[in-house]
Design a protein around this motif. Structure first.
Motif, PDB file in Angstrom:
ATOM      1  N   VAL A 245      23.261  24.075  15.533  1.00 33.24           N
ATOM      2  CA  VAL A 245      21.879  24.342  15.895  1.00 33.24           C
ATOM      3  C   VAL A 245      21.782  25.798  16.320  1.00 33.24           C
ATOM      4  O   VAL A 245      22.616  26.284  17.097  1.00 33.24           O
ATOM      5  N   VAL A 246      20.770  26.512  15.817  1.00 30.90           N
ATOM      6  CA  VAL A 246      20.554  27.906  16.162  1.00 30.90           C
ATOM      7  C   VAL A 246      19.259  28.019  16.943  1.00 30.90           C
ATOM      8  O   VAL A 246      18.213  27.510  16.509  1.00 30.90           O
ATOM      9  N   LEU A 247      19.325  28.695  18.108  1.00 30.08           N
ATOM     10  CA  LEU A 247      18.170  28.803  18.998  1.00 30.08           C
ATOM     11  C   LEU A 247      18.076  30.200  19.572  1.00 30.08           C
ATOM     12  O   LEU A 247      19.086  30.887  19.743  1.00 30.08           O
ATOM     13  N   GLY A 248      16.857  30.605  19.916  1.00 28.21           N
ATOM     14  CA  GLY A 248      16.681  31.804  20.727  1.00 28.21           C
ATOM     15  C   GLY A 248      16.993  31.477  22.176  1.00 28.21           C
ATOM     16  O   GLY A 248      17.017  30.297  22.570  1.00 28.21           O
ATOM     17  N   PRO A 249      17.244  32.491  23.002  1.00 27.01           N
ATOM     18  CA  PRO A 249      17.553  32.227  24.406  1.00 27.01           C
ATOM     19  C   PRO A 249      16.383  31.639  25.178  1.00 27.01           C
ATOM     20  O   PRO A 249      16.562  30.986  26.197  1.00 27.01           O
ATOM     21  N   ARG A 250      15.177  31.886  24.700  1.00 27.45           N
ATOM     22  CA  ARG A 250      13.993  31.293  25.313  1.00 27.45           C
ATOM     23  C   ARG A 250      12.899  31.268  24.250  1.00 27.45           C
ATOM     24  O   ARG A 250      12.946  32.014  23.281  1.00 27.45           O
ATOM     25  N   GLY A 251      11.919  30.427  24.467  1.00 30.49           N
ATOM     26  CA  GLY A 251      10.860  30.284  23.477  1.00 30.49           C
ATOM     27  C   GLY A 251       9.582  30.992  23.853  1.00 30.49           C
ATOM     28  O   GLY A 251       9.571  31.907  24.679  1.00 30.49           O
ATOM     29  N   ARG A 252       8.497  30.520  23.272  1.00 33.08           N
ATOM     30  CA  ARG A 252       7.202  31.187  23.442  1.00 33.08           C
ATOM     31  C   ARG A 252       6.770  31.235  24.898  1.00 33.08           C
ATOM     32  O   ARG A 252       6.094  32.183  25.330  1.00 33.08           O
ATOM     33  N   ASP A 253       7.124  30.239  25.684  1.00 24.51           N
ATOM     34  CA  ASP A 253       6.672  30.184  27.069  1.00 24.51           C
ATOM     35  C   ASP A 253       7.663  30.800  28.042  1.00 24.51           C
ATOM     36  O   ASP A 253       7.532  30.653  29.248  1.00 24.51           O
ATOM     37  N   VAL A 275      26.450  25.232  18.980  1.00 23.67           N
ATOM     38  CA  VAL A 275      25.123  25.805  19.223  1.00 23.67           C
ATOM     39  C   VAL A 275      25.255  27.322  19.187  1.00 23.67           C
ATOM     40  O   VAL A 275      26.067  27.904  19.912  1.00 23.67           O
ATOM     41  N   LEU A 276      24.463  27.961  18.343  1.00 21.85           N
ATOM     42  CA  LEU A 276      24.448  29.417  18.241  1.00 21.85           C
ATOM     43  C   LEU A 276      23.204  29.941  18.950  1.00 21.85           C
ATOM     44  O   LEU A 276      22.082  29.636  18.550  1.00 21.85           O
ATOM     45  N   ILE A 277      23.426  30.713  20.015  1.00 21.15           N
ATOM     46  CA  ILE A 277      22.331  31.287  20.784  1.00 21.15           C
ATOM     47  C   ILE A 277      22.101  32.715  20.308  1.00 21.15           C
ATOM     48  O   ILE A 277      23.007  33.551  20.351  1.00 21.15           O
ATOM     49  N   ALA A 278      20.870  32.986  19.886  1.00 23.94           N
ATOM     50  CA  ALA A 278      20.537  34.303  19.325  1.00 23.94           C
ATOM     51  C   ALA A 278      20.222  35.282  20.444  1.00 23.94           C
ATOM     52  O   ALA A 278      19.126  35.841  20.537  1.00 23.94           O
ATOM     53  N   GLN A 279      21.220  35.530  21.267  1.00 23.17           N
ATOM     54  CA  GLN A 279      21.067  36.476  22.380  1.00 23.17           C
ATOM     55  C   GLN A 279      21.345  37.880  21.897  1.00 23.17           C
ATOM     56  O   GLN A 279      22.164  38.088  20.992  1.00 23.17           O
ATOM     57  N   HIS A 280      20.671  38.853  22.457  1.00 27.97           N
ATOM     58  CA  HIS A 280      20.960  40.243  22.120  1.00 27.97           C
ATOM     59  C   HIS A 280      20.488  41.129  23.265  1.00 27.97           C
ATOM     60  O   HIS A 280      19.738  40.693  24.138  1.00 27.97           O
ATOM     61  N   ALA A 281      20.965  42.386  23.242  1.00 28.31           N
ATOM     62  CA  ALA A 281      20.675  43.286  24.356  1.00 28.31           C
ATOM     63  C   ALA A 281      19.180  43.550  24.435  1.00 28.31           C
ATOM     64  O   ALA A 281      18.513  43.685  23.413  1.00 28.31           O
TER      65      ALA A 281
END
Length: 281
Positions: A245-253, A275-281
């Motif tokens: 599952v690939v997710l951003g670190p947080r969503g729209r809210d 789980v792949l978290i799409a974290q970036h600087a």
């Protein structure tokens, strides 16, 4: 995953779970043309004899990694400090950080769920958390080839997650399942919403969000799913048989000062697949 030769970094602690994470990290490095760096955090400094022994952990993991792919460029590093702090600092110069997570009722390996959570929250690059990673230590267990599931809600963090998911699916030759969860709005003036129209509108918005990525990765088959329900349970259900599952670190809210959203944290807490978290600087 990211341009340049920034390495894939994998954290090890001598446990079977961390060795399973090394196998995933080798696969990621090879597919994306990256070098691999195997990192071990010693924790609090101890007697010199113990330190010498613990230096061997990264070297032994490197030997296993070379057995899986002899042409891969591999380096090792050993640091004093907590695993989370060391790997977060290493992530400043990485394309991806990989850790294994083993969840049991008793003893947890050094790279347990809490380290993965801290990385997902504070890392400067994407983070792959391989749940129950001890399953992948033996060559007799091939890495999975199921579809990849990505959560999308139209936010900037989820757009980065969608890009990572397309890259993963393209290099692996697997399908991509893009999921957007939606809920029935509150009734107005006693009228119920037209759920069929609402589902179609969410599906159309999802298709529009993914259109640029489908143009960039035309060979990736994509399944769009607008699913009624709360985001975390929907993603866990859709990803129950997925490769990851690939997710951003947080969503729209989400808020900028809250580095990890509640949906992402719930998925991390309950997922049994990577789980792949799409974290970036």
């Amino acid at each position: 995953m990211i341009a340049n030769r920034r390495p894939v970094i994998v954290g090890v602690d001598g446990s079977p779970a961390s060795l399973g994470a090394v196998r995933w990290a080798v696969d990621e490095a090879v597919r994306h043309g990256k070098p691999l760096r195997i990192t071990h955090a010693l924790g609090v400094p101890g007697p010199s004899e113990q330190a010498v022994d613990e230096h061997v952990i990264a070297l032994e993991a490197a030997i296993e990694a070379r057995n899986w792919h002899r042409g891969l460029h591999i380096t090792t590093s050993t640091w004093h400090g907590s695993p989370a702090h060391v790997l977060i600092e290493e992530s400043r110069h990485a394309s991806l950080v990989v850790v294994g997570s083993r969840r049991t009722r008793g003893f947890h390996s050094l790279l347990d769920g809490s380290v993965g959570l801290q990385l997902a929250t504070h890392a400067y690059c994407p983070v792959l958390i391989v749940h129950h990673a001890e399953r992948w230590t033996g060559p007799e267990r091939p890495l999975p080839q199921q579809p990849i599931v990505v959560g999308s809600d139209g936010s900037a963090p989820s757009e980065f997650a969608v890009g990572l998911a397309f890259s993963e699916a393209a290099t692996r030759g697997v399908h991509l399942v893009a999921v957007c969860a939606w809920r029935e709005p509150a009734r107005r003036w006693g009228r119920a919403a037209d759920l069929t129209r609402l589902a179609a509108a969410v599906h159309d918005a999802l298709a529009a969000d993914l259109e640029p990525w489908q143009a960039k990765y035309p060979t990736v088959p994509v399944d769009l799913r607008a699913v009624r329900g709360t985001a975390a349970p929907v993603l866990l259900a859709e990803g129950s048989d997925a490769l990851m599952v690939v997710l951003g670190p947080r969503g729209r809210d989400g808020f900028d000062d809250l580095r990890l959203g509640s949906v992402t944290q719930q998925v991390l807490d309950h997922a049994t697949i990577p789980v792949l978290i799409a974290q970036h600087a």
